[in-house]
Design a protein around this motif. Structure first.
Motif, mmCIF file in Angstrom:
data_model
loop_
_atom_site.group_PDB
_atom_site.id
_atom_site.type_symbol
_atom_site.label_atom_id
_atom_site.label_comp_id
_atom_site.label_asym_id
_atom_site.label_seq_id
_atom_site.Cartn_x
_atom_site.Cartn_y
_atom_site.Cartn_z
ATOM 1 N N PHE A 29 32.256 1.788 -9.649
ATOM 2 C CA PHE A 29 32.221 0.555 -10.222
ATOM 3 C C PHE A 29 32.242 0.725 -11.790
ATOM 4 C CE2 PHE A 29 29.559 -2.599 -12.784
ATOM 5 C CZ PHE A 29 30.381 -3.631 -12.737
ATOM 6 N N VAL A 135 33.991 -11.889 -31.420
ATOM 7 C CA VAL A 135 33.994 -12.857 -30.320
ATOM 8 C C VAL A 135 33.590 -12.349 -28.683
ATOM 9 C CG1 VAL A 135 35.191 -14.690 -31.418
ATOM 10 C CG2 VAL A 135 36.448 -13.109 -29.814
ATOM 11 N N ILE A 136 33.186 -13.099 -28.159
ATOM 12 C CA ILE A 136 32.699 -12.834 -26.854
ATOM 13 C C ILE A 136 34.216 -13.312 -25.793
ATOM 14 C CG2 ILE A 136 31.276 -13.155 -24.689
ATOM 15 C CD1 ILE A 136 29.223 -13.076 -26.463
ATOM 16 N N PRO A 137 34.906 -12.507 -25.224
ATOM 17 C CA PRO A 137 35.809 -12.951 -24.284
ATOM 18 C C PRO A 137 35.436 -13.842 -23.373
ATOM 19 C CG PRO A 137 35.510 -10.641 -24.035
ATOM 20 C CD PRO A 137 34.442 -10.952 -24.970
ATOM 21 N N ILE B 34 26.330 -6.083 -8.332
ATOM 22 C CA ILE B 34 27.200 -5.519 -9.260
ATOM 23 C C ILE B 34 28.482 -6.690 -9.470
ATOM 24 C CG2 ILE B 34 29.361 -3.827 -9.422
ATOM 25 C CD1 ILE B 34 27.274 -1.995 -8.342
ATOM 26 N N TYR B 38 26.866 -9.622 -15.432
ATOM 27 C CA TYR B 38 27.263 -10.301 -16.693
ATOM 28 C C TYR B 38 27.428 -8.955 -17.741
ATOM 29 C CZ TYR B 38 28.329 -12.886 -20.892
ATOM 30 O OH TYR B 38 28.497 -13.359 -21.990
ATOM 31 N N LEU B 39 28.864 -8.602 -17.677
ATOM 32 C CA LEU B 39 28.913 -7.363 -18.592
ATOM 33 C C LEU B 39 29.377 -7.970 -19.865
ATOM 34 C CD1 LEU B 39 30.148 -4.532 -16.375
ATOM 35 C CD2 LEU B 39 27.792 -4.654 -17.326
ATOM 36 N N GLN B 40 28.856 -7.682 -21.194
ATOM 37 C CA GLN B 40 28.995 -8.255 -22.327
ATOM 38 C C GLN B 40 29.927 -7.394 -23.172
ATOM 39 O OE1 GLN B 40 26.465 -11.159 -23.906
ATOM 40 N NE2 GLN B 40 26.754 -10.177 -26.110
ATOM 41 N N LYS B 41 31.377 -7.750 -23.242
ATOM 42 C CA LYS B 41 32.340 -6.795 -24.053
ATOM 43 C C LYS B 41 32.434 -7.523 -25.205
ATOM 44 C CE LYS B 41 35.044 -4.214 -20.890
ATOM 45 N NZ LYS B 41 36.482 -4.235 -20.137
#
Lengths: 138, 151
Positions: A29, A135-137, B34, B38-41
């Motif tokens: 992952f 910004v957050i996408p 998984i 919520y993965l913050q990019k």
């Protein structure tokens, strides 16, 4: 009186197979979601960034964060009232002197635009050609 | 007698087999967790500022002035200083704006820039939303130039 019915305890070993399975899944992952683009930038606590469709990765780690009650540059907190503007400007100049070309602006989504505009101006006066809005996408 | 004494020294670990079904349970839960994680990019949105070189546009289309005036309750599109559309910034206005921008893009296919004038009281979030619609994945007007009258 001796206890003749005492159960004989068996020696057992921990089966690590399922643990290894779990770690394998996690590994795949993280490998599949790992981004090789851009740099890591710290998101200042207390800021809710707006959402955008933009996919441009963060090019520089230097930022000016505009919170609802303060401005943060390089972990230094300044007042939003305007009294610290000269210090903010000199901090931005110091970043520019390091040879940094882009400055990322982290601003809270609920701020009125005139507040953000003020710091965009300061950044431009300090020598940054154009602002990049964090910004957050979507 | 010797045998029983020897047995006493062996460490007992009877509780350990309990961990195996727990791990099996984790194995089932993990992919679900998984998947929903919520993965913050962070990404960035480019905002251009007016430069002197923009005055020397070569084609007639790119020299035409397209301006979006964003106010708290409405936005107006100007083409060569003439208003072409007025949109109320209520919920879902972005679709209306996008449709209008697509129409303008059809008439000016080589135009890449749009000027953005923003009322000081407009929320920053709304500005980002409008910039997004103007760019629309760089298919419409990728160069959104911030127009600041006080400069």
């Amino acid at each position: 009186m001796p206890n003749f019915y005492k159960k004989k305890k068996q020696d057992v070993e921990l089966n690590l197979t399922s643990l290894m399975d779990m770690f394998t899944i996690i590994l795949f992952f993280f490998l599949s979601t790992y981004s090789f683009e851009g740099v890591l930038m710290k998101l200042v606590e207390g800021i809710e960034l707006p959402r955008s469709e933009s996919k441009i990765p963060v090019a520089e780690k230097y930022y000016i964060a505009i919170k609802k009650d303060a401005v943060v540059i390089d972990d230094e907190t300044y007042s939003l009232s305007g009294s610290d503007d000269k210090y903010i400007f000199s901090s931005l100049r110091q970043i520019k002197k390091k040879g940094i070309s882009f400055l990322v602006i982290q601003a809270d989504k609920d701020l009125p635009f005139y507040v953000v505009k003020k710091y965009i101006r300061l950044a431009v006066q300090a020598g940054f050609a154009k602002p990049y809005l964090a910004v957050i996408p979507k | 007698m010797i045998k029983s004494r020897f047995r006493k020294d062996v460490k007992k670990g009877g509780f350990l087999p309990i961990l195996i079904p727990v791990m099996n349970l984790f194995l089932l839960i993990l992919p679900l967790v998984i998947q929903n994680a919520y993965l913050q990019k962070l990404t960035t949105l480019e905002l251009q500022l007016p430069t002197l070189s923009e005055a020397s546009n070569t084609t007639s289309e790119s020299s035409r002035k397209l301006l979006l005036d964003l106010k708290q309750t409405s936005l107006t599109l100007y083409l060569d200083d003439k208003p072409v559309d007025d949109i109320t910034t209520s919920q879902g206005f972005e679709t209306k704006l996008l449709n209008r921008l697509v129409e303008i893009k059809k008439t000016l296919p080589s135009k890449r820039d749009i000027l953005l004038k923003v009322d000081p009281q407009v929320k920053y979030e709304q500005v980002v939303l409008v910039i997004d619609q103007c760019k629309k994945e760089n298919k419409l007007f990728p160069e959104v130039v911030y127009f600041d009258e006080e400069r």
